[in-house]
Motif scaffolding. Structure first.
Motif, PDB file in Angstrom:
ATOM      1  N   VAL A 186       0.840  -1.203   0.000  1.00 59.60           N
ATOM      2  CA  VAL A 186       0.000   0.000   0.000  1.00 59.60           C
ATOM      3  C   VAL A 186       0.874   1.252   0.000  1.00 59.60           C
ATOM      4  N   LEU A 187       1.907   1.262   0.822  1.00 60.64           N
ATOM      5  CA  LEU A 187       2.806   2.416   0.865  1.00 60.64           C
ATOM      6  C   LEU A 187       3.474   2.644  -0.487  1.00 60.64           C
ATOM      7  N   THR A 188       3.897   1.558  -1.107  1.00 57.95           N
ATOM      8  CA  THR A 188       4.565   1.681  -2.405  1.00 57.95           C
ATOM      9  C   THR A 188       3.624   2.244  -3.468  1.00 57.95           C
ATOM     10  N   ILE A 189       2.393   1.737  -3.512  1.00 60.70           N
ATOM     11  CA  ILE A 189       1.418   2.240  -4.489  1.00 60.70           C
ATOM     12  C   ILE A 189       1.131   3.716  -4.247  1.00 60.70           C
ATOM     13  N   LEU A 190       0.908   4.083  -3.007  1.00 66.29           N
ATOM     14  CA  LEU A 190       0.605   5.484  -2.680  1.00 66.29           C
ATOM     15  C   LEU A 190       1.774   6.404  -3.006  1.00 66.29           C
ATOM     16  N   SER A 191       2.993   5.895  -2.818  1.00 61.94           N
ATOM     17  CA  SER A 191       4.168   6.727  -3.100  1.00 61.94           C
ATOM     18  C   SER A 191       4.269   7.076  -4.578  1.00 61.94           C
ATOM     19  N   LYS A 192       3.833   6.159  -5.444  1.00 62.59           N
ATOM     20  CA  LYS A 192       3.875   6.423  -6.879  1.00 62.59           C
ATOM     21  C   LYS A 192       2.852   7.477  -7.279  1.00 62.59           C
ATOM     22  N   ALA A 193       1.752   7.537  -6.523  1.00 63.11           N
ATOM     23  CA  ALA A 193       0.702   8.511  -6.840  1.00 63.11           C
ATOM     24  C   ALA A 193       0.957   9.868  -6.198  1.00 63.11           C
ATOM     25  N   PHE A 194       1.461   9.863  -4.992  1.00 54.05           N
ATOM     26  CA  PHE A 194       1.571  11.119  -4.235  1.00 54.05           C
ATOM     27  C   PHE A 194       3.012  11.549  -3.965  1.00 54.05           C
ATOM     28  N   GLY A 195       3.968  10.676  -4.310  1.00 58.20           N
ATOM     29  CA  GLY A 195       5.361  11.031  -4.092  1.00 58.20           C
ATOM     30  C   GLY A 195       5.811  10.755  -2.669  1.00 58.20           C
ATOM     31  N   VAL A 196       7.116  10.840  -2.445  1.00 53.97           N
ATOM     32  CA  VAL A 196       7.696  10.659  -1.114  1.00 53.97           C
ATOM     33  C   VAL A 196       8.823  11.667  -0.927  1.00 53.97           C
ATOM     34  N   VAL A 197       9.161  11.860   0.331  1.00 57.16           N
ATOM     35  CA  VAL A 197      10.370  12.619   0.672  1.00 57.16           C
ATOM     36  C   VAL A 197      11.177  11.748   1.616  1.00 57.16           C
ATOM     37  N   LYS A 198      12.462  12.056   1.719  1.00 59.16           N
ATOM     38  CA  LYS A 198      13.300  11.350   2.683  1.00 59.16           C
ATOM     39  C   LYS A 198      13.555  12.263   3.873  1.00 59.16           C
ATOM     40  N   ASN A 199      13.360  11.711   5.051  1.00 55.61           N
ATOM     41  CA  ASN A 199      13.567  12.521   6.254  1.00 55.61           C
ATOM     42  C   ASN A 199      15.050  12.608   6.593  1.00 55.61           C
ATOM     43  N   SER A 200      15.358  13.214   7.734  1.00 57.17           N
ATOM     44  CA  SER A 200      16.752  13.453   8.108  1.00 57.17           C
ATOM     45  C   SER A 200      17.537  12.166   8.327  1.00 57.17           C
ATOM     46  N   LYS A 201      16.822  11.052   8.529  1.00 59.06           N
ATOM     47  CA  LYS A 201      17.496   9.775   8.757  1.00 59.06           C
ATOM     48  C   LYS A 201      17.529   8.908   7.498  1.00 59.06           C
ATOM     49  N   GLY A 202      17.059   9.475   6.383  1.00 66.13           N
ATOM     50  CA  GLY A 202      17.132   8.781   5.116  1.00 66.13           C
ATOM     51  C   GLY A 202      15.999   7.817   4.834  1.00 66.13           C
ATOM     52  N   PHE A 203      14.903   7.915   5.591  1.00 65.72           N
ATOM     53  CA  PHE A 203      13.768   7.023   5.393  1.00 65.72           C
ATOM     54  C   PHE A 203      12.630   7.744   4.677  1.00 65.72           C
ATOM     55  N   LYS A 204      11.887   6.978   3.874  1.00 61.12           N
ATOM     56  CA  LYS A 204      10.834   7.547   3.043  1.00 61.12           C
ATOM     57  C   LYS A 204       9.579   7.875   3.849  1.00 61.12           C
ATOM     58  N   GLN A 205       8.999   9.016   3.535  1.00 59.60           N
ATOM     59  CA  GLN A 205       7.729   9.417   4.134  1.00 59.60           C
ATOM     60  C   GLN A 205       6.784   9.910   3.053  1.00 59.60           C
ATOM     61  N   LEU A 206       5.520   9.479   3.149  1.00 58.82           N
ATOM     62  CA  LEU A 206       4.491  10.033   2.284  1.00 58.82           C
ATOM     63  C   LEU A 206       4.261  11.491   2.661  1.00 58.82           C
ATOM     64  N   PRO A 207       3.624  12.271   1.793  1.00 57.35           N
ATOM     65  CA  PRO A 207       3.264  13.643   2.170  1.00 57.35           C
ATOM     66  C   PRO A 207       2.422  13.622   3.444  1.00 57.35           C
ATOM     67  N   PRO A 208       2.488  14.653   4.272  1.00 53.65           N
ATOM     68  CA  PRO A 208       1.793  14.639   5.566  1.00 53.65           C
ATOM     69  C   PRO A 208       0.275  14.531   5.468  1.00 53.65           C
ATOM     70  N   TYR A 209      -0.280  14.736   4.271  1.00 53.62           N
ATOM     71  CA  TYR A 209      -1.737  14.673   4.132  1.00 53.62           C
ATOM     72  C   TYR A 209      -2.254  13.264   3.851  1.00 53.62           C
ATOM     73  N   ILE A 210      -1.354  12.275   3.818  1.00 54.72           N
ATOM     74  CA  ILE A 210      -1.826  10.908   3.594  1.00 54.72           C
ATOM     75  C   ILE A 210      -1.031   9.921   4.451  1.00 54.72           C
ATOM     76  N   ARG A 211      -1.759   9.064   5.168  1.00 49.64           N
ATOM     77  CA  ARG A 211      -1.162   8.086   6.065  1.00 49.64           C
ATOM     78  C   ARG A 211      -1.921   6.767   5.956  1.00 49.64           C
ATOM     79  N   VAL A 212      -1.416   5.744   6.629  1.00 50.33           N
ATOM     80  CA  VAL A 212      -2.023   4.418   6.606  1.00 50.33           C
ATOM     81  C   VAL A 212      -2.271   3.964   8.035  1.00 50.33           C
ATOM     82  N   ILE A 213      -3.419   3.301   8.272  1.00 52.75           N
ATOM     83  CA  ILE A 213      -3.654   2.646   9.557  1.00 52.75           C
ATOM     84  C   ILE A 213      -3.907   1.166   9.306  1.00 52.75           C
ATOM     85  N   GLN A 214      -3.119   0.312   9.954  1.00 55.52           N
ATOM     86  CA  GLN A 214      -3.316  -1.131   9.853  1.00 55.52           C
ATOM     87  C   GLN A 214      -4.071  -1.585  11.091  1.00 55.52           C
ATOM     88  N   GLY A 215      -5.308  -2.040  10.881  1.00 47.37           N
ATOM     89  CA  GLY A 215      -6.151  -2.395  12.018  1.00 47.37           C
ATOM     90  C   GLY A 215      -6.549  -3.848  12.052  1.00 47.37           C
TER      91      GLY A 215
END
Length: 478
Positions: free
Chosen positions: A313-342
């Motif tokens: 899900v993260l990979t699919i969303l990243s292709k649609a909305f893009g990602v940035v890398k944080n200060s530790k080099g890890f990918k983050q979706l834009p702050p307006y979209i997140r995932v909850i695994q329930g």
């Protein structure tokens, strides 16, 4: 046949059957019975002590014995045993001499305290030498602290896991209090268990859909609002639009809740299509536009193998909305979209999901978890091996250390004598046989003769139970 009325809050009926006969079984001349509660081991090496105040306030504070309740209990137990073995004389004595208040004294560690297993957590003894049997009459009730204690311990352990991965893969820990959401109400055995279990989870986190838990924290711990939630869809509110109307259902969620966070379950038919085509194409501009106001869409998959589903899900969303890398080099979706695994969330699966995300360079900041059965229901008294045992008595004026030591299971060996829980140089240890140093003993009087002597607020309980990394950061900020 009409039901026979019975008082559901009769403290004479919240015990095990065999205890009704125990007043006849102690040695003649017994005037004091002293017992204690501990976790003898279990899944986690330390526990969060929580829930005793709830039990005391619900069942034992004030004049809880009346003549009507004694009569009711006498009739009930005569039917139950087929003979009259109820201690009517003893309970009438308590009613007459103590006004119906329970003559016991309880010393306990402060709620929210983190204590290693195999240590005393509270002690109980009678305050009237004529009713020594009453100490263990209430064992059945008081041992039920195992449930909130175990939920709080399990919840806190998951908080430590999430914090670890946030430290490794995210810029900060700001979102941690909302990273594990309570979905457990419907899976609990009763409203009461959902209430006390839900409150126990809220010792560690701020997110919940278990309203009973919030009510419990408010009523018994003085917390005006212990937990928060957000507007969220369930399958019925999506599938009622029909399969061809799924995109309209999603759009409706964004339009009806234009501000703040909103969660939308997206696996009703095809989670991959929902993420790629519906969210990622058809509704992409609306999601982005909504996000410009600081609002966030939370997409919820709810089936499949959790770790596999989350990273895809993260990979699919990243292709649609893009990602940035944080200060530790890890990918983050834009702050307006997140995932909850329930779905399928537990102490074990959270580690598996976060480890998979880390290996694929995804920050833990992208995800929140919702847990139901594993949070409030998939535990029992043996999870932490909770037990209540007599360790001291006075018989014919003679102090007597009491213990058990079964040859078939030395793990059940009990402690001897009066106990103290000493805290020294950052460590707890239980001292037996009355040999402790009162200056170091952290067991405090919390209940005596029907009165609550110490009331803990939810705020201070949360502060004590906080995980070490956050305690350290709080202390530094001060």
């Amino acid at each position: 046949m009409a039901a026979v009325p019975i008082c559901m809050d009769n403290a004479l009926l919240v015990t095990d059957s065999y205890k009704v006969t125990h007043h006849l079984q102690y040695p003649p001349g017994t005037t004091t019975v002293y017992s204690y509660f501990e976790c003898r081991g279990g899944k986690f090496p330390e526990v969060v002590f929580f829930g005793l105040q709830y039990l005391l306030k619900k069942w034992l504070v004030g004049p809880v014995i009346s003549r009507e309740k004694i009569v009711e209990a006498k009739e009930f137990y005569k039917l139950h045993f087929g003979q009259d073995c109820f201690n009517e004389e003893g309970w009438n004595y308590i009613l007459k001499e103590h006004g119906g208040r329970i003559p016991i004294r309880i010393h306990a560690v402060a709620e929210g305290t983190i204590v290693p297993v195999k240590n005393v957590l509270f002690s109980v003894e009678n305050t009237d030498p004529k009713v020594p049997w009453i100490t263990n009459w209430f064992e059945t009730l008081l041992v039920q602290v195992w449930y909130p204690l175990t939920v709080a311990t399990n919840s806190r352990a998951q908080k430590e896991i999430i914090a670890k991965y946030l430290l490794e893969t995210a810029d900060n820990l700001q979102g941690l209090p909302f990273k594990l959401h309570d979905f457990g109400f419907r899976g609990s055995t009763s409203v009461e268990s959902a209430a006390i279990g839900g409150a126990a989870h809220l010792v560690n986190f701020m997110g919940t859909d278990t309203i009973a838990g919030i009510v419990c924290a408010r009523k018994y711990y003085g917390c005006k609002m212990a937990g928060n939630s957000i507007p969220a869809a369930e399958h019925s509110t999506i599938t009622s639009w029909g399969k061809s109307g799924e995109a309209h259902a999603f759009r409706n969620m964004l339009e009806k809740f234009p501000k703040g966070l909103v969660a939308v379950v997206s696996d009703s038919y095809d989670i991959w299509n929902a993420c790629e085509k519906v969210w990622g194409q058809e509704l992409r501009d609306l999601v982005i536009k909504r996000g410009k106001g600081g609002n966030t869409l939370v997409i919820r998959p709810d089936s499949g193998e959790p770790a596999d589903v989350v990273v895809k899900v993260l990979t699919i969303l990243s292709k649609a909305f893009g990602v940035v890398k944080n200060s530790k080099g890890f990918k983050q979706l834009p702050p307006y979209i997140r995932v909850i695994q329930g779905d399928g969330i537990s102490y074990e699966s959270i580690t598996a999901i976060l480890e998979r995300m880390k290996k694929l360079e995804w920050s833990a900041e992208n995800i929140t978890f919702g847990s139901g059965g594993a949070l409030l229901q998939r535990l029992d008294r043996d999870t932490q091996k909770c037990a209540y045992k007599c360790s001291y008595a006075v018989i014919d004026g003679k102090p007597t250390n009491v213990f058990k030591q079964p040859v078939t299971d030395l793990g059940k060996k009990s402690k001897k004598g009066r106990l103290s829980l000493e805290y020294d140089h950052g460590k707890y240890r239980t001292v037996e046989e009355g040999k402790g140093d009162p200056a170091k003993d952290v067991l405090m009087p919390v209940f005596e003769n029907g009165k609550l002597l110490r009331e803990f607020t939810f705020e201070e309980i949360r502060a004590r139970a906080e995980i070490s990394i956050l305690k350290q950061s709080t202390n530094k900020s001060k």
